[in-house]
Design a protein around this motif. Structure first.
Motif, PDB file in Angstrom:
ATOM      1  N   LEU A 162      35.267  36.659  38.104  1.00 32.19           N
ATOM      2  CA  LEU A 162      35.991  37.688  38.623  1.00 32.19           C
ATOM      3  C   LEU A 162      37.280  37.723  37.991  1.00 32.19           C
ATOM      4  O   LEU A 162      37.799  38.773  37.423  1.00 32.19           O
ATOM      5  CB  LEU A 162      36.270  37.561  40.005  1.00 32.19           C
ATOM      6  CG  LEU A 162      37.098  38.350  40.935  1.00 32.19           C
ATOM      7  CD1 LEU A 162      36.635  39.934  40.728  1.00 32.19           C
ATOM      8  CD2 LEU A 162      37.447  38.242  42.375  1.00 32.19           C
ATOM      9  N   THR A 163      37.975  36.617  37.625  1.00 33.09           N
ATOM     10  CA  THR A 163      39.212  36.766  36.884  1.00 33.09           C
ATOM     11  C   THR A 163      39.085  37.388  35.420  1.00 33.09           C
ATOM     12  O   THR A 163      40.015  38.083  35.070  1.00 33.09           O
ATOM     13  CB  THR A 163      39.782  35.142  36.553  1.00 33.09           C
ATOM     14  OG1 THR A 163      40.113  34.552  37.741  1.00 33.09           O
ATOM     15  CG2 THR A 163      41.129  35.205  35.876  1.00 33.09           C
ATOM     16  N   ALA A 164      37.948  37.120  34.736  1.00 37.83           N
ATOM     17  CA  ALA A 164      37.533  37.648  33.496  1.00 37.83           C
ATOM     18  C   ALA A 164      37.186  39.336  33.505  1.00 37.83           C
ATOM     19  O   ALA A 164      37.347  39.912  32.548  1.00 37.83           O
ATOM     20  CB  ALA A 164      36.466  36.844  32.921  1.00 37.83           C
ATOM     21  N   ALA A 165      36.729  39.658  34.860  1.00 37.25           N
ATOM     22  CA  ALA A 165      36.298  40.868  34.966  1.00 37.25           C
ATOM     23  C   ALA A 165      37.299  41.704  35.154  1.00 37.25           C
ATOM     24  O   ALA A 165      37.092  43.264  35.172  1.00 37.25           O
ATOM     25  CB  ALA A 165      35.291  40.960  35.698  1.00 37.25           C
ATOM     26  N   VAL A 166      38.341  41.287  35.762  1.00 37.61           N
ATOM     27  CA  VAL A 166      39.170  42.414  36.269  1.00 37.61           C
ATOM     28  C   VAL A 166      40.363  42.641  35.172  1.00 37.61           C
ATOM     29  O   VAL A 166      40.410  42.099  34.359  1.00 37.61           O
ATOM     30  CB  VAL A 166      40.112  41.787  37.458  1.00 37.61           C
ATOM     31  CG1 VAL A 166      39.501  41.431  38.631  1.00 37.61           C
ATOM     32  CG2 VAL A 166      40.937  40.375  37.108  1.00 37.61           C
TER      33      VAL A 166
ATOM     34  N   HIS B 140      41.535  29.513  43.301  1.00 37.35           N
ATOM     35  CA  HIS B 140      40.952  29.494  41.957  1.00 37.35           C
ATOM     36  C   HIS B 140      41.566  30.857  41.187  1.00 37.35           C
ATOM     37  O   HIS B 140      41.692  30.890  40.082  1.00 37.35           O
ATOM     38  CB  HIS B 140      39.619  29.510  41.842  1.00 37.35           C
ATOM     39  CG  HIS B 140      39.168  28.129  42.078  1.00 37.35           C
ATOM     40  ND1 HIS B 140      39.571  26.959  41.250  1.00 37.35           N
ATOM     41  CD2 HIS B 140      38.149  27.285  42.826  1.00 37.35           C
ATOM     42  CE1 HIS B 140      38.904  25.920  41.406  1.00 37.35           C
ATOM     43  NE2 HIS B 140      38.140  25.849  42.443  1.00 37.35           N
ATOM     44  N   VAL B 141      41.179  32.108  42.013  1.00 35.29           N
ATOM     45  CA  VAL B 141      41.680  33.306  41.656  1.00 35.29           C
ATOM     46  C   VAL B 141      43.311  33.507  41.481  1.00 35.29           C
ATOM     47  O   VAL B 141      43.650  34.242  40.629  1.00 35.29           O
ATOM     48  CB  VAL B 141      40.990  34.650  42.224  1.00 35.29           C
ATOM     49  CG1 VAL B 141      39.407  34.425  42.165  1.00 35.29           C
ATOM     50  CG2 VAL B 141      41.325  34.574  43.615  1.00 35.29           C
ATOM     51  N   GLY B 142      43.944  32.910  42.491  1.00 36.18           N
ATOM     52  CA  GLY B 142      45.411  32.901  42.354  1.00 36.18           C
ATOM     53  C   GLY B 142      45.967  34.687  42.584  1.00 36.18           C
ATOM     54  O   GLY B 142      45.271  35.162  43.310  1.00 36.18           O
ATOM     55  N   ASP B 143      46.621  34.827  41.544  1.00 36.36           N
ATOM     56  CA  ASP B 143      47.290  36.240  41.467  1.00 36.36           C
ATOM     57  C   ASP B 143      46.147  37.353  40.459  1.00 36.36           C
ATOM     58  O   ASP B 143      46.729  38.489  40.231  1.00 36.36           O
ATOM     59  CB  ASP B 143      48.509  36.298  41.037  1.00 36.36           C
ATOM     60  CG  ASP B 143      49.636  35.309  41.634  1.00 36.36           C
ATOM     61  OD1 ASP B 143      49.284  35.503  42.895  1.00 36.36           O
ATOM     62  OD2 ASP B 143      50.561  34.878  41.278  1.00 36.36           O
ATOM     63  N   ALA B 144      45.166  36.876  40.244  1.00 38.23           N
ATOM     64  CA  ALA B 144      44.310  37.699  39.273  1.00 38.23           C
ATOM     65  C   ALA B 144      43.900  39.050  39.903  1.00 38.23           C
ATOM     66  O   ALA B 144      43.620  39.777  39.460  1.00 38.23           O
ATOM     67  CB  ALA B 144      43.376  36.619  38.736  1.00 38.23           C
ATOM     68  N   VAL B 145      43.557  38.684  41.491  1.00 37.34           N
ATOM     69  CA  VAL B 145      42.967  39.598  42.034  1.00 37.34           C
ATOM     70  C   VAL B 145      44.311  40.032  43.306  1.00 37.34           C
ATOM     71  O   VAL B 145      44.906  39.277  43.715  1.00 37.34           O
ATOM     72  CB  VAL B 145      41.696  39.659  42.799  1.00 37.34           C
ATOM     73  CG1 VAL B 145      40.878  39.360  41.513  1.00 37.34           C
ATOM     74  CG2 VAL B 145      41.649  38.367  43.633  1.00 37.34           C
TER      75      VAL B 145
ATOM     76  N   ARG C 186      32.566  29.078  39.622  1.00 37.40           N
ATOM     77  CA  ARG C 186      31.962  30.031  38.442  1.00 37.40           C
ATOM     78  C   ARG C 186      32.213  31.425  38.901  1.00 37.40           C
ATOM     79  O   ARG C 186      32.657  32.321  38.168  1.00 37.40           O
ATOM     80  CB  ARG C 186      30.345  29.925  38.560  1.00 37.40           C
ATOM     81  CG  ARG C 186      29.811  31.030  37.610  1.00 37.40           C
ATOM     82  CD  ARG C 186      28.363  30.969  37.594  1.00 37.40           C
ATOM     83  NE  ARG C 186      27.689  32.132  37.117  1.00 37.40           N
ATOM     84  CZ  ARG C 186      26.398  32.302  37.005  1.00 37.40           C
ATOM     85  NH1 ARG C 186      25.444  31.612  37.578  1.00 37.40           N
ATOM     86  NH2 ARG C 186      25.997  33.546  36.498  1.00 37.40           N
ATOM     87  N   LEU C 187      32.220  31.741  40.224  1.00 37.77           N
ATOM     88  CA  LEU C 187      32.705  33.067  40.880  1.00 37.77           C
ATOM     89  C   LEU C 187      34.054  33.346  40.416  1.00 37.77           C
ATOM     90  O   LEU C 187      34.366  34.401  40.209  1.00 37.77           O
ATOM     91  CB  LEU C 187      32.609  33.237  42.356  1.00 37.77           C
ATOM     92  CG  LEU C 187      32.847  34.490  43.195  1.00 37.77           C
ATOM     93  CD1 LEU C 187      32.032  35.455  42.559  1.00 37.77           C
ATOM     94  CD2 LEU C 187      32.719  34.155  44.741  1.00 37.77           C
ATOM     95  N   ALA C 188      34.876  32.767  40.776  1.00 44.45           N
ATOM     96  CA  ALA C 188      36.360  32.881  40.401  1.00 44.45           C
ATOM     97  C   ALA C 188      36.634  32.991  39.056  1.00 44.45           C
ATOM     98  O   ALA C 188      37.594  33.941  38.735  1.00 44.45           O
ATOM     99  CB  ALA C 188      37.382  31.766  40.948  1.00 44.45           C
ATOM    100  N   SER C 189      36.205  32.243  38.318  1.00 43.79           N
ATOM    101  CA  SER C 189      36.059  32.330  36.691  1.00 43.79           C
ATOM    102  C   SER C 189      35.454  33.727  36.238  1.00 43.79           C
ATOM    103  O   SER C 189      36.392  34.782  35.434  1.00 43.79           O
ATOM    104  CB  SER C 189      35.430  31.218  35.889  1.00 43.79           C
ATOM    105  OG  SER C 189      35.401  31.481  34.609  1.00 43.79           O
TER     106      SER C 189
END
Length: 378
Positions: free
Chosen positions: A374-378, A309-314, A369-372
């Motif tokens: 975190l993606t929005a927070a970074v 879900h987070v992919g390359d966002a982190v 929800r966690l992945a979404s």
């Protein structure tokens, strides 16, 4: 995949319905069975008063010993001692050593050991050789080589490194590599116990193993334990009256006596309610037929979903395979933690590492929800 176990954590999860707790590696939620267990500790104290210690030492503590021994495949439950925290147990181990003691450890140990050994180092009571955990890929090999060189009074390392999540899969090999039989070897299993399936039977006669209930054992603070290999530290200098609670081995007149089992590492008066909670969790898991391997597989599945879900966002996590948390290096880990916290998502950070932990109380919706978030927070 395990599904549908969130209702067993209803008291914690409904206390703040908006909160998404993703720090199973920190204050793991307690299952509901611990509520009644905690009440039972109170009722036993009221009903038995002074006699409650006979009940604790006669029934509660032996049951807890049996549970620990079963999870670690220990041959003898009586080798297990309990204390409110692992620091107290480690201090008791070090009190068995000469001064200055020569210590081999890592630069990635949890604060309870790292702070205390650094202070002992300042005071001149230990001389410390720290092996860097980075690069993680070569750490087990480098640490094993250092242990095999010998010359230490104490070798202390973690089964799962608390900052990166690295699983030291060859812990038993490291134990066996220590050449001097007089060297104390201690495995800090706090991030491994009840998270990573662990068979300690092959080195149970050679190494100490310490962990507790605060994290993956789901029993809260106060239920820490130490497996004590026979013959190592027969008379700790740091001792408490509970080490003399039961029958003592024969001793010369005028000396302090100790039992020959793990009870020699007991301290003094403690709150036994944590053992009630620990036993309740272990019974509950047994009734459900859930093993550590089952829980581990559940977490692994959720971790894989999370990474997809987070992919390359982190950035990629520090260690794979890891324990039950991922550690992500990022320059603003503290700010990311706060932004997540503001969204009701609980993680934690250590320096430049954001740590995200999953457990039995999570499901696929939580991961999304966690992945979404975190993606929005970074």
């Amino acid at each position: 995949m395990i599904a549908g176990y969130k209702p067993h954590f209803s008291r914690f999860l409904t206390a703040d319905p908006h909160r998404l707790h993703a720090a199973a590696h920190s204050h793991h939620p307690w299952p509901d069975v611990t509520f009644e267990a905690h009440q039972q500790a109170w009722l036993d104290a009221a009903g038995l008063q002074d006699d409650k210690w006979d009940h604790v030492f006669g029934e509660v503590l032996p049951e807890a010993q049996r549970h620990v021994a079963a999870q670690l495949r220990l041959p003898d439950p009586s080798t297990v001692a309990f204390a409110p925290n692992t620091r107290e147990l480690v201090a008791r181990i070090v009190s068995c050593l000469r001064s200055p003691a020569r210590v081999l450890t890592t630069d990635a140990e949890f604060h309870s050991f790292a702070r205390q050994v650094a202070r002992w180092e300042e005071a001149g009571s230990v001389v410390v050789d720290r092996i860097a955990s980075a690069p993680l890929e070569s750490f087990p090999e480098r640490f094993l080589a250092a242990a095999a060189r010998g010359g230490h009074d104490l070798v202390f390392f973690s089964q799962v490194l608390f900052d990166s999540g690295l699983v030291v899969t060859d812990a038993a090999e490291i134990v066996r590599s220590v050449p001097d039989d007089d060297t104390f070897v201690v495995v800090d299993g706090y991030h491994g116990f009840m998270a990573v399936p662990t068979d300690f039977s092959t080195v149970a006669d050679r190494a100490f193993y310490t962990a507790g209930g605060y994290k993956y054992a789901m029993a809260g603070e106060g239920a820490c334990f130490l497996h004590c290999p026979p013959g190592y530290g027969p008379r700790p200098v740091d001792t408490g009256w509970f080490a003399g609670f039961g029958d003592l081995v024969a001793r010369p007149a005028g000396t302090v006596g100790y039992p020959g089992d793990g009870g020699r590492f007991l301290g003094a008066t403690f709150d036994p309610s944590a053992l009630y909670r620990f036993n309740a969790v272990q019974r509950w898991l047994g009734e459900l037929g859930l093993s550590v391997a089952d829980i581990h597989a559940h977490v692994r599945d959720l971790q894989q979903q999370f990474l997809e879900h987070v992919g390359d966002a982190v950035p990629p996590p520090d260690a794979q395979p890891s324990g039950h948390f991922f550690s992500f290096r990022m320059g603003d880990a503290d700010a990311t933690y706060r932004r997540l916290h503001d969204r009701g998502v609980i993680t934690d950070f250590r320096g430049d590492r954001l740590r995200v932990g999953l457990g039995l109380y999570h499901d696929t919706a939580d991961v999304r929800r966690l992945a979404s978030s975190l993606t929005a927070a970074v």
